[in-house]
Write an enzyme that holds these catalytic residues in place. Sequence first.
Site, PDB file in Angstrom:
ATOM      1  N   ALA A  68       0.836  -1.205   0.000  1.00 44.81           N
ATOM      2  CA  ALA A  68       0.000   0.000   0.000  1.00 44.81           C
ATOM      3  C   ALA A  68       0.867   1.250   0.000  1.00 44.81           C
ATOM      4  O   ALA A  68       0.603   2.206  -0.729  1.00 44.81           O
ATOM      5  CB  ALA A  68      -0.940  -0.007   1.208  1.00 44.81           C
ATOM      6  N   ASP A  69       1.910   1.253   0.821  1.00 42.96           N
ATOM      7  CA  ASP A  69       2.836   2.384   0.854  1.00 42.96           C
ATOM      8  C   ASP A  69       3.551   2.556  -0.483  1.00 42.96           C
ATOM      9  O   ASP A  69       3.651   3.666  -1.028  1.00 42.96           O
ATOM     10  CB  ASP A  69       3.880   2.174   1.955  1.00 42.96           C
ATOM     11  CG  ASP A  69       3.401   2.635   3.319  1.00 42.96           C
ATOM     12  OD1 ASP A  69       2.652   3.612   3.390  1.00 42.96           O
ATOM     13  OD2 ASP A  69       3.792   2.014   4.312  1.00 42.96           O
ATOM     14  N   ILE A  70       4.093   1.463  -1.005  1.00 45.75           N
ATOM     15  CA  ILE A  70       4.881   1.552  -2.234  1.00 45.75           C
ATOM     16  C   ILE A  70       3.992   1.919  -3.413  1.00 45.75           C
ATOM     17  O   ILE A  70       4.363   2.751  -4.254  1.00 45.75           O
ATOM     18  CB  ILE A  70       5.629   0.229  -2.481  1.00 45.75           C
ATOM     19  CG1 ILE A  70       6.706   0.034  -1.402  1.00 45.75           C
ATOM     20  CG2 ILE A  70       6.255   0.202  -3.875  1.00 45.75           C
ATOM     21  CD1 ILE A  70       7.388  -1.317  -1.448  1.00 45.75           C
TER      22      ILE A  70
END
Length: 382
Positions: free
Chosen positions: A166-168
């Site tokens: 999700a972050d990447i």
Amino acid sequence: MTGPLDGVTVVALEQAIAAPLCTRHLADLGARVIKVENPGVGDASRHYDGVVRGLAAHFVWLNHGKESAELDLREEADRAVFARLLDRADVLVSNLAPGALGRHGLAPDDLARRHPRLVVVDISGYGTGGPLDHKRAYDLLIQSEGGSCAITGTPGAPVKPGVPVADIGTALYAYSAVLAALYDREHTGRGTVVRVAMLDVLAEMMGFALNTVVHGGELVPVGLGSPTVAPYGAYPTRDGQTVVLGVTNDREWRRLTEDLLGRPDLAADPRYARNSDRVGRRGELDAIVGEWCARHDLDDVRARADEAGIGNARLNDVHDLAAHPQLSARGRWREVGSPVGPLPALVPPALGTGWTLPDARVPALGEHTDAIRAEFAAADPP
């Protein structure tokens, strides 16, 4: 030539992963990235661990190539420095807590009015206009809210992927939006406000799963495999290794059965003719493929699979990746500077022919504060 973003100045009000990875990639392309950090504390990821000779693994990964300035935006003098920074900046990227920009008098729409050429990227967990706007968001929370853990692992045992997808994913959408906004500004002369919500990004990444359930289907997680194709998974070999094999269409299925397994009867069996048939009989096929792999060593399986045109891989761990011959043979490692000396870092995945990769350094907290204050406190040159 230099990097394609040479001459572009990016101001980063960032923490953790999503915004820092976005801005690090901008620095990789030659942008000047000024990371504004809270005095005495800085980005929380500085303190996750000390595994890199006293530095944190996440921070080293995400922040080389940047300048670090400690500015307290509650103090008038530092707010003035920050305002002058924005006067000369091309891009502002932020992923602070919900409402934090507004509390500092930096609401994105207000910034767009004051700085019409500025590209403002506001990264949040849930966006604005819904019941979860106020909530903090971390990778695990977004993956849980967004359903990706439920299709990872095995039935009854959901698992968060080890990589913070999700972050990447959010970082890469923000990064591409910055590039598109800068290109648009070349034609229009105007910047823009880009809002990127992590839940929106994960929902996009869940597209095939959403299509499946919206149209009446079901997805059952299968561990090291895919719920939508079969056979596709990991199989132990005779020498104690694990090979990953997969077929994604009927043509590959015939090659697997005829040319690799030596089982033309399976290719002719109508029970396995289509992928949807094979998914329904996944257990039978995994047993057949697994039994064949268990009678062969890993290198033999991979050589035969290559010859048959079947995709294959060795199930590696992170130590194996660090020493991977494909990375070393292609020059994918370089050194970056840091407060503790040179450190290994990967070359960015996407570089154009002729682009110069700038020297990079992991900054100490506030390493450039005095220089930034001096540069942006003075009046603009005539």
